[in-house]
Scaffold this motif. Structure first.
Motif, mmCIF file in Angstrom:
data_model
loop_
_atom_site.group_PDB
_atom_site.id
_atom_site.type_symbol
_atom_site.label_atom_id
_atom_site.label_comp_id
_atom_site.label_asym_id
_atom_site.label_seq_id
_atom_site.Cartn_x
_atom_site.Cartn_y
_atom_site.Cartn_z
ATOM 1 N N LYS A 9 0.754 -1.262 0.164
ATOM 2 C CA LYS A 9 -0.110 -0.119 0.076
ATOM 3 C C LYS A 9 0.845 1.395 -0.035
ATOM 4 N N VAL A 10 0.445 2.310 -0.767
ATOM 5 C CA VAL A 10 1.287 3.374 -0.818
ATOM 6 C C VAL A 10 1.084 4.316 0.540
ATOM 7 N N LEU A 11 2.015 4.429 1.101
ATOM 8 C CA LEU A 11 1.622 5.148 2.558
ATOM 9 C C LEU A 11 2.735 6.307 2.780
ATOM 10 N N MET A 12 2.364 7.393 3.670
ATOM 11 C CA MET A 12 2.933 8.476 4.011
ATOM 12 C C MET A 12 3.837 7.714 5.064
ATOM 13 N N GLY A 13 5.216 8.195 5.380
ATOM 14 C CA GLY A 13 6.235 7.678 6.294
ATOM 15 C C GLY A 13 5.363 7.712 7.687
ATOM 16 N N ASN A 14 4.593 8.752 7.910
ATOM 17 C CA ASN A 14 4.118 8.658 9.247
ATOM 18 C C ASN A 14 3.173 7.580 9.218
ATOM 19 N N GLU A 15 2.168 7.287 8.125
ATOM 20 C CA GLU A 15 1.434 6.213 8.325
ATOM 21 C C GLU A 15 1.927 4.916 8.441
ATOM 22 N N ALA A 16 3.227 4.667 7.832
ATOM 23 C CA ALA A 16 4.099 3.468 7.748
ATOM 24 C C ALA A 16 4.358 3.261 9.228
ATOM 25 N N MET A 17 4.925 4.287 10.003
ATOM 26 C CA MET A 17 5.221 4.050 11.358
ATOM 27 C C MET A 17 4.061 3.684 12.279
ATOM 28 N N ALA A 18 3.077 4.294 11.898
ATOM 29 C CA ALA A 18 1.807 3.985 12.704
ATOM 30 C C ALA A 18 1.271 2.383 12.527
ATOM 31 N N TRP A 19 1.633 1.874 11.114
ATOM 32 C CA TRP A 19 1.444 0.526 10.891
ATOM 33 C C TRP A 19 2.396 -0.443 11.655
ATOM 34 N N GLY A 20 3.500 0.155 11.637
ATOM 35 C CA GLY A 20 4.601 -0.591 12.525
ATOM 36 C C GLY A 20 4.096 -0.637 14.048
ATOM 37 N N ILE A 21 3.771 0.293 14.523
ATOM 38 C CA ILE A 21 3.136 0.288 15.876
ATOM 39 C C ILE A 21 2.087 -0.945 16.301
ATOM 40 N N ILE A 22 1.201 -0.896 15.163
ATOM 41 C CA ILE A 22 0.072 -1.660 15.414
ATOM 42 C C ILE A 22 0.452 -3.120 15.175
ATOM 43 N N GLU A 23 1.146 -3.351 13.976
ATOM 44 C CA GLU A 23 1.778 -4.679 13.780
ATOM 45 C C GLU A 23 2.492 -5.157 14.815
ATOM 46 N N ALA A 24 3.158 -4.308 15.713
ATOM 47 C CA ALA A 24 4.129 -4.830 16.719
ATOM 48 C C ALA A 24 3.289 -5.100 17.919
ATOM 49 N N GLY A 25 2.255 -4.939 18.099
ATOM 50 C CA GLY A 25 1.332 -5.304 19.184
ATOM 51 C C GLY A 25 0.934 -4.140 20.374
ATOM 52 N N ALA A 26 1.323 -2.917 19.981
ATOM 53 C CA ALA A 26 1.437 -1.864 21.035
ATOM 54 C C ALA A 26 -0.105 -1.948 21.545
ATOM 55 N N THR A 27 -0.068 -1.724 22.881
ATOM 56 C CA THR A 27 -1.614 -1.488 23.621
ATOM 57 C C THR A 27 -1.666 -0.269 24.114
ATOM 58 N N ALA A 28 -0.646 0.672 23.750
ATOM 59 C CA ALA A 28 -1.113 2.117 24.434
ATOM 60 C C ALA A 28 -0.173 2.927 23.382
ATOM 61 N N ALA A 29 -0.655 3.982 22.921
ATOM 62 C CA ALA A 29 -0.071 4.951 22.112
ATOM 63 C C ALA A 29 -0.622 6.349 22.258
ATOM 64 N N THR A 30 0.301 7.126 22.663
ATOM 65 C CA THR A 30 -0.329 8.546 23.081
ATOM 66 C C THR A 30 0.861 9.734 22.241
ATOM 67 N N SER A 31 0.532 10.872 22.379
ATOM 68 C CA SER A 31 1.143 11.929 21.608
ATOM 69 C C SER A 31 0.570 13.122 21.731
ATOM 70 N N TYR A 32 1.210 14.397 21.538
ATOM 71 C CA TYR A 32 0.940 15.710 21.505
ATOM 72 C C TYR A 32 1.141 16.259 20.029
ATOM 73 N N ASN A 54 -8.070 -3.206 20.442
ATOM 74 C CA ASN A 54 -8.359 -2.802 21.737
ATOM 75 C C ASN A 54 -6.884 -2.196 22.062
ATOM 76 N N ILE A 55 -6.775 -0.925 21.962
ATOM 77 C CA ILE A 55 -5.560 0.034 22.235
ATOM 78 C C ILE A 55 -6.125 1.189 22.888
ATOM 79 N N HIS A 56 -5.295 1.636 23.908
ATOM 80 C CA HIS A 56 -5.667 2.757 24.371
ATOM 81 C C HIS A 56 -4.883 3.826 23.656
ATOM 82 N N THR A 57 -5.523 4.880 23.083
ATOM 83 C CA THR A 57 -4.896 6.026 22.240
ATOM 84 C C THR A 57 -5.377 7.348 23.091
ATOM 85 N N GLU A 58 -4.404 8.131 23.086
ATOM 86 C CA GLU A 58 -4.938 9.598 23.465
ATOM 87 C C GLU A 58 -3.964 10.858 23.087
#
Length: 599
Positions: A9-32, A54-58
């Motif tokens: 899939k054609v992705l922006m770099g930031n989108e690709a890193m998000a997929w890396g977080i999801i594929e790695a099985g993170a259960t919490a993701a936070t940001s400002y 089932n991921i906590h995002t904020e």
């Protein structure tokens, strides 16, 4: 949980890193939010919703909060990620330094996106320096696909050594697009378990010494397995190039474009810190070695053998700015000399940014200049920094600094026994929640006296319209008026900035309060939704705006009001660009001749 097979899939770099977080099985993701990192969290939230994960995002109120919430999830043995831009890492530096000592249980990945150039930041600092300062490993991706894979490697390294690991993408990785291979979403929803260990999680200074010793051991072990990878190493190469991140990708292309495959040995560094000693051996077997990295000399400083090393330390490469293909080609031509053609570096271009057509901040700044023209105006970080163009911003330091600088101005004039001029600090709603509240409490407690103009457009507009604590969320909405009142402020007024006459009146009243007998901080909340991300009132005020015959061509409306919908026409007078005009009506108060009217 849905699973997926590997797909492209054609992705922006930031989108690709998000997929890396999801594929790695993170259960919490936070940001400002902060450019160039904002889209990582937006994509995590979108994938979570699309796949019912089932991921906590904020979106936290600032980077320190985001860091500590995600870190604690890792204390409980679960994978976590926190994302921010490089200056946000300054805000989160305190927990970063301490967490390197305590370590983690579940994998913990910090993504700090840098902005060489800089294009949207006050500084072009290199977050890898803060990784070395904290003594944690740092990955430096060169493209979106690699960024996604490095996120997963970072989680694995973090868990193997129980240490926070940093990812440092730069703007071109974050915002470039590439075909990216997506893998299965692995379910890793480990049961949270807090294992009490006060000597680690609540260590006193003596135990901190022991934790520091343990941290040094981890870094040494990681360095022993981390070496530059040879991409092409022809025998008899005249020069070695050691590169990481985007400069590696540029160097790879430039070597091929200039036909230098037999003259240049190219090495790639994925993990710029901590590096093993093999890089010294690499330097010794080549006549000269060029180090390409952005923006500080992190790799270069780890090289013990300096003979023949070219980079930022010997000023072969400029100490500031991003490395472009043109600059790298110029470096190759200079260092290899004969047989390499000259390369022309194009001149810099671009135009000055300005507030959007109909932006309510423009009306607020115009009213401020009209009400208190002799004032001093400390500003802050966000869209409204562009009040600089309207001469309504005199300082801009960092998030939340406007409040503290207004207090500093007041104390300085007072202590110097000088008449205190009108002082009006401007700050956006999200920045106020981020770093303005503590400054306001301090100002009230220390007896400072000035006007604070909070520009509330209901969103974090500069970075794409992320939510603020005043909006809807899983918990309770936090109203700015209540926070300001809780900080001890007695003078609080709320106004729509499009009502310029009323705002001018309130600013004068607030200044009279702050510099009169009552004294204290007077707060005005100028509230109107962002026209890009909020509700848009196209019919406000009735008919369309037009220029009347009273216009004397003074140019004030086109040169000082700076609305993109008002520009100078071929006859020298102002014209209204209908496709840009939002019909907000703020310009009706600008023309001294009253030539700007409604139908």
């Amino acid at each position: 949980m849905k699973q997926r097979r590997s797909v492209g899939k054609v992705l922006m770099g930031n989108e690709a890193m998000a997929w890396g977080i999801i594929e790695a099985g993170a259960t919490a993701a936070t940001s400002y939010p902060g450019t160039p990192a904002s889209e990582i969290m937006e994509t995590v939230c979108r994938i979570k919703e699309e796949h019912s994960l089932n991921i906590h995002t904020e979106w936290s109120v600032n980077e320190k909060v985001a860091f500590e919430v995600a870190l604690t999830n890792s204390y409980l043995g679960r994978r976590s990620a926190v994302m921010m831009k490089q200056m946000g890492l300054n805000v989160a530096l305190d927990p970063l330094m301490s967490s390197a000592y305590t370590g983690v249980r579940g994998g913990f990945v910090l993504i700090a996106a840098d902005d060489p150039g800089p294009y949207s930041s006050q500084t072009e600092q290199d977050s890898r320096y803060l990784a070395t300062f904290a003594k944690i490993p740092v990955f430096d991706p060169s493209c979106p696909q690699e960024a996604k894979e490095m996120v997963k490697r970072a989680f694995e390294l973090s868990e193997e050594y129980e240490i926070p690991v940093m990812m440092r993408p730069t703007s071109w990785v974050c915002h470039s697009r590439q075909g990216v291979v997506l893998d299965k979403i692995e379910g890793r929803n480990e049961t949270p378990s807090f294992k009490k260990d006060p000597q680690r999680w609540a260590a006193t200074p003596r135990f901190r010494y022991l934790l520091h010793k343990e941290l040094n051991r981890k870094i040494r072990e990681i360095s022993l397995r981390n070496h530059p990878s040879p991409i092409s190493a022809p025998g008899g190469a005249e020069m070695a190039v050691v590169a990481s991140g985007v400069p590696y990708a540029y160097a790879y292309d430039v070597v091929k474009a200039m036909g230098l495959e037999e003259r240049v040995a190219l090495y790639k560094v994925d993990l710029p810190y901590p590096l093993g000693q093999e890089i010294d051996e690499l330097v010794q077997i080549h006549p000269q070695t060029l180090i390409l990295e952005e923006t500080y000399p992190v790799i270069e400083l780890q090289i013990g053998c300096r003979e023949g090393v070219r980079g930022r330390l010997d000023l072969t490469i400029p100490s500031e700015g991003e490395l472009t293909p043109d600059i790298i080609a110029h470096l190759f031509a200079t260092l290899l000399g004969e047989g390499v053609g000259e390369v022309r570096i194009p001149p810099e271009g671009g135009r000055k940014p300005s507030l959007c057509p109909g932006c309510p901040h423009r009306a607020a700044f115009w009213a401020l200049k009209k009400a208190l023209p002799q004032g001093i105006y400390p500003g802050d970080i966000g869209c409204y920094t562009l009040g600089l163009n309207l001469k309504a911003v005199d300082t801009c330091l960092c998030m939340g600094a406007s409040v503290n600088q207004a207090a500093g101005l007041y104390h300085s004039f007072k202590q110097g026994q000088k008449s205190v001029p009108p002082i009006v600090a401007t700050i956006g709603d999200s920045t106020f929640f981020h770093a303005g509240i503590t400054g306001l409490i301090n100002a009230v407690h220390q007896g400072a006296s000035f006007v604070l103009l909070i520009l509330d457009n209901g969103t974090v507009a500069m970075t794409g319209g992320q939510p603020t604590p005043a909006g809807g969320g899983p918990g309770k909405s936090i109203q700015i008026e209540e926070v300001v009142r809780g900080c001890g402020v007695d003078f609080i007024r709320t106004v729509d900035p499009y009502d310029i006459p009323l705002l001018i009146q309130l600013l004068k009243e607030a200044d009279h309060y702050a510099r009169g007998e009552e004294k204290g901080v007077a707060v005005i909340i100028a509230r109107h939704p962002c026209l890009i991300y909020g509700a848009r009132d196209e019919k406000k005020g009735g008919g369309e705006i037009f220029i009347g015959e009273e216009c004397d061509l003074c140019g004030l409306c086109t040169e000082r009001f700076e609305c993109p919908a008002l520009c100078k026409g071929p006859q020298g007078g102002p014209i209204i660009i209908k496709t840009l005009c939002t019909n907000c009506g703020a310009c009706l108060y600008v023309c001294p001749q009253g030539a700007i009217k409604r139908v």
